[in-house]
Write a protein that holds these residues in place. Structure first.
Motif, short mmCIF file in Angstrom:
data_model
loop_
_atom_site.label_atom_id
_atom_site.label_comp_id
_atom_site.label_asym_id
_atom_site.label_seq_id
_atom_site.Cartn_x
_atom_site.Cartn_y
_atom_site.Cartn_z
N ASP A 99 0.82 -1.20 0.00
CA ASP A 99 0.00 0.00 0.00
C ASP A 99 0.86 1.26 0.00
O ASP A 99 0.58 2.24 -0.70
N ASN A 100 1.92 1.22 0.80
CA ASN A 100 2.80 2.39 0.90
C ASN A 100 3.51 2.66 -0.41
O ASN A 100 3.59 3.81 -0.88
N VAL A 101 4.02 1.60 -1.04
CA VAL A 101 4.71 1.75 -2.32
C VAL A 101 3.75 2.25 -3.39
O VAL A 101 4.08 3.14 -4.18
N VAL A 102 2.53 1.71 -3.42
CA VAL A 102 1.53 2.15 -4.40
C VAL A 102 1.27 3.65 -4.26
O VAL A 102 1.18 4.37 -5.27
N CYS A 103 1.15 4.13 -3.05
CA CYS A 103 0.92 5.56 -2.85
C CYS A 103 2.07 6.40 -3.39
O CYS A 103 1.85 7.43 -4.04
N GLN A 104 3.29 5.97 -3.13
CA GLN A 104 4.45 6.72 -3.61
C GLN A 104 4.52 6.71 -5.14
O GLN A 104 4.73 7.75 -5.78
N VAL A 105 4.34 5.53 -5.73
CA VAL A 105 4.46 5.40 -7.18
C VAL A 105 3.30 6.09 -7.89
O VAL A 105 3.47 6.69 -8.96
N ALA A 106 2.11 6.03 -7.30
CA ALA A 106 0.95 6.70 -7.90
C ALA A 106 1.18 8.21 -8.00
O ALA A 106 0.83 8.84 -9.01
N ALA A 107 1.78 8.80 -6.96
CA ALA A 107 2.07 10.24 -7.00
C ALA A 107 3.08 10.55 -8.09
O ALA A 107 2.94 11.53 -8.84
N PHE A 108 4.10 9.71 -8.19
CA PHE A 108 5.12 9.88 -9.24
C PHE A 108 4.47 9.76 -10.62
O PHE A 108 4.68 10.59 -11.50
N ASN A 109 3.69 8.70 -10.81
CA ASN A 109 3.08 8.43 -12.10
C ASN A 109 2.12 9.54 -12.53
O ASN A 109 2.11 9.97 -13.69
N GLU A 110 1.34 10.03 -11.59
CA GLU A 110 0.39 11.10 -11.90
C GLU A 110 1.12 12.33 -12.41
O GLU A 110 0.70 12.95 -13.40
N TYR A 111 2.23 12.67 -11.76
CA TYR A 111 2.94 13.88 -12.15
C TYR A 111 3.64 13.71 -13.49
O TYR A 111 3.56 14.59 -14.37
N ILE A 112 4.30 12.59 -13.72
CA ILE A 112 5.06 12.43 -14.96
C ILE A 112 4.12 12.33 -16.17
O ILE A 112 4.45 12.80 -17.25
N VAL A 113 2.94 11.75 -15.96
CA VAL A 113 1.95 11.71 -17.04
C VAL A 113 1.48 13.13 -17.37
O VAL A 113 1.31 13.50 -18.54
N ARG A 114 1.27 13.96 -16.33
CA ARG A 114 0.87 15.35 -16.56
C ARG A 114 1.96 16.10 -17.32
O ARG A 114 1.68 17.06 -18.02
N MET A 115 3.20 15.65 -17.18
CA MET A 115 4.32 16.29 -17.89
C MET A 115 4.39 15.85 -19.35
O MET A 115 5.27 16.29 -20.09
N GLY A 116 3.51 14.95 -19.75
CA GLY A 116 3.51 14.50 -21.13
C GLY A 116 4.46 13.35 -21.39
O GLY A 116 4.78 13.04 -22.54
N SER A 117 4.90 12.68 -20.31
CA SER A 117 5.81 11.56 -20.46
C SER A 117 5.23 10.35 -19.73
O SER A 117 4.03 10.30 -19.45
N SER A 118 6.07 9.37 -19.44
CA SER A 118 5.61 8.19 -18.72
C SER A 118 6.74 7.63 -17.86
O SER A 118 7.93 7.87 -18.13
N MET A 119 6.38 6.89 -16.84
CA MET A 119 7.34 6.29 -15.93
C MET A 119 8.09 5.19 -16.66
O MET A 119 7.50 4.28 -17.20
N SER A 120 9.41 5.27 -16.69
CA SER A 120 10.19 4.31 -17.49
C SER A 120 10.42 2.99 -16.76
O SER A 120 10.51 1.94 -17.39
N HIS A 121 10.53 3.04 -15.41
CA HIS A 121 10.84 1.82 -14.67
C HIS A 121 10.58 2.04 -13.18
O HIS A 121 10.29 3.17 -12.75
N LEU A 122 10.68 0.97 -12.45
CA LEU A 122 10.53 0.99 -10.98
C LEU A 122 11.78 0.39 -10.36
O LEU A 122 12.29 -0.63 -10.83
N LYS A 123 12.28 1.04 -9.31
CA LYS A 123 13.37 0.46 -8.53
C LYS A 123 13.13 0.77 -7.06
O LYS A 123 13.02 1.94 -6.68
#
Length: 268
Positions: A99-123
């Motif tokens: 749940d914690n990781v999903v929250c962190q990654v969801a925030a990242f993903n939402e912002y990068i999509v708004r920037m017109g790009s996409s999340m390249s990978h997860l580490k």
């Protein structure tokens, strides 16, 4: 971070196979001063999501910098334990961690999509990375949850570890990782920080190790080669290491290139 559920956005990441090249990644957005300079020498950035260090504002700024430099921007979630920089095991259960990781990654993903790009990978970061590398159930749970809203993405993990299978079974793309600036145990796991030899700060030694990895000369205990090589942004002399690595690879005709497509268009 509160418990949250993200909505599916986006499709699978496309692999780009490169000849005579290697992907160099680094953990950034953690509050250290040379992130922009480091981006000039790497091909993939693992960007802190604000839990183990940094902040959401710093995450956004770092995503923007990575996209400006044409560097693949991936999410780098960790334990929400700022006192230890996410490098101490918390003992949290699989559900809570996921749940914690999903929250962190969801925030990242939402912002990068708004920037017109996409999340390249997860580490994953620190102690969470090490735990998931040997805990099939934990890695499977995290990856299954993340790909439910990012689509099938590459997941960086310790080369040759059980987690490679967990990632594939959960719908992700396993990417074996080697560490240029870290010492290894005989079983292929990373040495615990604080033990002599666990962190390598000799610039020439680190650069030589990268060259060996790029040539496919994995240490015997690793069993398999690596698809990406990490240099830590918080290692002493990280910038000098990154510069020397690029010089050494250039001398051998080896390019530093991400294996994954990088979309860097910005909203007009």
């Amino acid at each position: 971070f509160q418990r949250c559920h993200a909505i599916h956005q986006g499709g699978p990441a496309g692999l780009m196979i490169k000849g005579n090249s290697i992907d160099i990644n680094s953990d950034i957005g953690e509050g250290f001063p040379f992130d922009r300079e480091l981006l000039s020498y790497i091909s993939s950035a693992n960007i802190c999501c604000g839990a183990h260090a940094g902040s959401l504002d710093l995450m956004k700024k770092t995503i923007f910098m990575a996209l400006e430099e044409g560097v693949a921007a991936g999410a780098h979630p960790g334990y929400p334990d700022r006192d230890s920089f996410g490098r101490c095991e918390t003992g949290l259960d699989t559900c809570t961690i996921t749940d914690n990781v999903v929250c962190q990654v969801a925030a990242f993903n939402e912002y990068i999509v708004r920037m017109g790009s996409s999340m390249s990978h997860l580490k994953l970061h620190g102690a969470l990375y090490n735990r998931a590398a040997s805990d099939y159930g934990l890695m499977h749970s995290i990856v299954k949850a993340v790909v439910s809203f990012t689509g099938r993405i590459p997941v960086y993990t310790l080369a040759g570890s059980e987690s490679m299978e967990a990632i594939a079974d959960a719908g992700g793309i396993p990417v074996g990782e080697a560490f240029a600036d870290r010492g290894y145990n005989p079983d292929g796991t990373l040495m615990q920080r604080g033990i002599p030899g666990a962190v390598i700060e000799d610039v020439e030694l680190v650069a030589s190790r990268v060259l060996d990895f790029a040539r496919g000369k994995a240490p015997g205990f690793m069993h398999v080669g690596a698809d990406t090589i990490c240099i830590h942004g918080d290692t002493s002399g990280a910038l000098a290491m990154a510069l020397r690595i690029r010089q050494k690879l250039n001398e051998e005709g080896i390019s530093i290139v991400s294996k994954f497509s990088v979309q860097t268009s910005f909203p007009g």
